[in-house]
Scaffold this active site. Structure first.
Site: not given
Length: 474
Positions: A17, A20, A24, A133, A138
């Site tokens: 994926g 920002g 990965v 975040d 996440n």
């Protein structure tokens, strides 16, 4: 990138994926013979010293955090102008994808996820590291149902000596009010973000949305979220109370530690009374002003934004647009202040009109009795008095349907017509009458449900746990 070998060890096999600031990839660790995930900084940021420092900080922050609910970081390096982080490869899907695919998630599963994330954040906070975040993107949900928190890319230790900048990093749809305003953060800021995550997971809907990152961040600072039960009526009052406490605008009124929030979620899961008593505090939000919309900016829930703190400036504008997710917003030019003042004036008139509407009873409808069923006695009294009524008699009675300590009956009933100042009687549940609960040990789920039904009780599944009992028995 496929086939490339980093530091002569990590062979890239496929892309997983993109975020920002990084991509990965799945990779093979040729030294240890295991599958890993390699996070590679996007080329446009590799030459930026601040982004490189933040990337390295992520590796250092996460590598020191040992928890079954945090993605492990194995290595960090720089190879031919590219920065990378080697992490544990987690099978499963991120929570955001699960919500988009299924909509609202089972309430118990939401609480379980929240409890595990709290456990992860507690480990980080104990080392004075604030994630900053927390968002469903996440949070990885594994095939066994357990979660792992990842991406400490913008985490910062509270005693960090790294220089502060005028920019605010975070994701607008989950950012805390104080983070949007550029104020100093505590663990309570992560609690707010987690509250937003649980709100979305439980309802299938974001607590705040808008056409651009600035308008969403403004709502985080200025507006109260719609109660989850108004989005999904069958949501538990206890779970709703936990979510709304986590999302309190005043950080001193939230759960002060991740451990406190985990305890409340665990109490909910075990059917125990949930203690969400607010903490006293004198925090007051900094004044904010009406802001113009950001032209040409599409709303995207999940993009980590780089923005100016929301403060007393008249407005904001887009200075640059990085990679679709990262936004850098500066002050609007003074020539835009005229229209903004007009907007502010219109907003003020609207507020006055709304107040007049509320004071005069709207369109002439009668005063309605509030619903306090399921609330604690203290909360029910506050709700009743806030609505302009007084509390009448308070009695107790056994009620197998309502947790002990909560309101099980009220008179008059909710939504009944009652003049302001009238009395509302409430009955507090004493829970199940002692001696009426059958011994379920050793029974199958079907046998236990029948035994409870025969006793006039309802069964509620409370999860699985390892024990010496036979498999699939209570």
């Amino acid at each position: 990138m496929i086939g490339r070998v980093f530091n002569g060890r990590y062979r890239i096999t496929e892309r997983i994926g993109i975020g920002g600031m990084a991509e990965v990839y799945k990779a093979q660790d040729q030294t240890l013979g295991r599958i890993v995930a390699v996070k590679v900084m996007l080329p446009q940021y590799a030459a930026d010293p601040e982004f490189a420092a933040r990337f390295k900080q992520e590796a250092a922050s996460a590598a020191n955090l040992q928890s079954p609910y945090i993605v492990n970081v194995y290595d960090w390096g720089h190879d031919d102008g590219t920065y990378f982080i080697v992490m544990e490869y987690v099978r499963g899907t991120d929570l955001k994808s699960a919500i988009l695919q299924r909509g609202a998630i089972n309430q118990r599963k939401v609480a379980e996820i929240g409890s595990q994330v709290c456990q992860a954040l507690s480990v980080a906070h104990n080392q004075d590291i604030i994630h900053r975040d927390v968002k469903p993107q996440n949070i990885m949900v594994q095939p066994d149902g357990n979660v792992k928190v990842m991406d400490f890319g913008i985490a910062r230790a509270k005693n960090s000596v790294k220089s502060q900048t005028s920019s605010v990093l975070g994701t607008a749809h989950y950012i805390s009010p104080e983070q949007a305003q550029g104020k100093e953060l505590t663990g309570a800021s992560d609690m707010y973000s987690l509250g937003c995550v649980l709100y979305e997971a439980a309802t299938g809907q974001l607590p705040f949305d808008g056409p651009d990152a600035v308008s969403v961040a403004m709502k985080q600072v200025q507006e109260e979220p719609l109660p989850p039960s108004q989005v999904k009526p069958d949501i538990s009052p206890d779970l709703e109370a936990i979510i709304l406490k986590a999302m309190d605008k005043n950080p001193y009124n939230r759960f002060q530690t991740a451990r406190d929030m985990k305890q409340a979620l665990d109490d909910f899961l075990m059917g125990r009374p949930v203690n969400i008593a607010g903490a006293a505090g004198g925090f007051a939000s900094a004044p904010t002003s009406v802001m113009g919309s950001v032209p040409g900016m599409a709303s995207e829930a999940g993009g980590t934004a780089v923005m100016q703190p929301i403060g007393s400036d008249a407005g904001m504008k887009t200075n640059s647009y990085r990679g679709g997710n990262d936004i850098d917003m500066g002050k609007a030019k003074s020539k835009k202040r005229g229209p903004l003042i007009a907007v502010a004036a219109i907003a003020a008139i609207a507020v006055i009109a709304a107040l007049a509407f509320a004071i005069t009873g709207g369109l002439g409808g009668g005063d309605k009795v509030p619903n306090v069923i399921g609330q604690t006695q203290e909360a029910a009294v506050q709700t009743i008095e806030k609505a302009g009524y007084t509390v009448g008699t308070v009695t107790e009675d056994y009620d197998a349907e309502t947790v002990a300590g909560r309101v099980c009956k009220q008179d008059p009933e909710a939504d009944s017509d009652l003049e302001k100042g009238g009395k509302i009687n409430i009955v507090i549940s004493k829970g199940v009458k002692k001696g009426s609960i059958p011994n379920l040990s050793g029974m199958t789920s079907e046998q236990a449900e029948k035994a409870l039904k025969d006793a006039g009780l309802k069964a509620q599944y409370a999860g699985n746990e390892a024990s010496d009992a036979d498999k699939d028995t209570v």
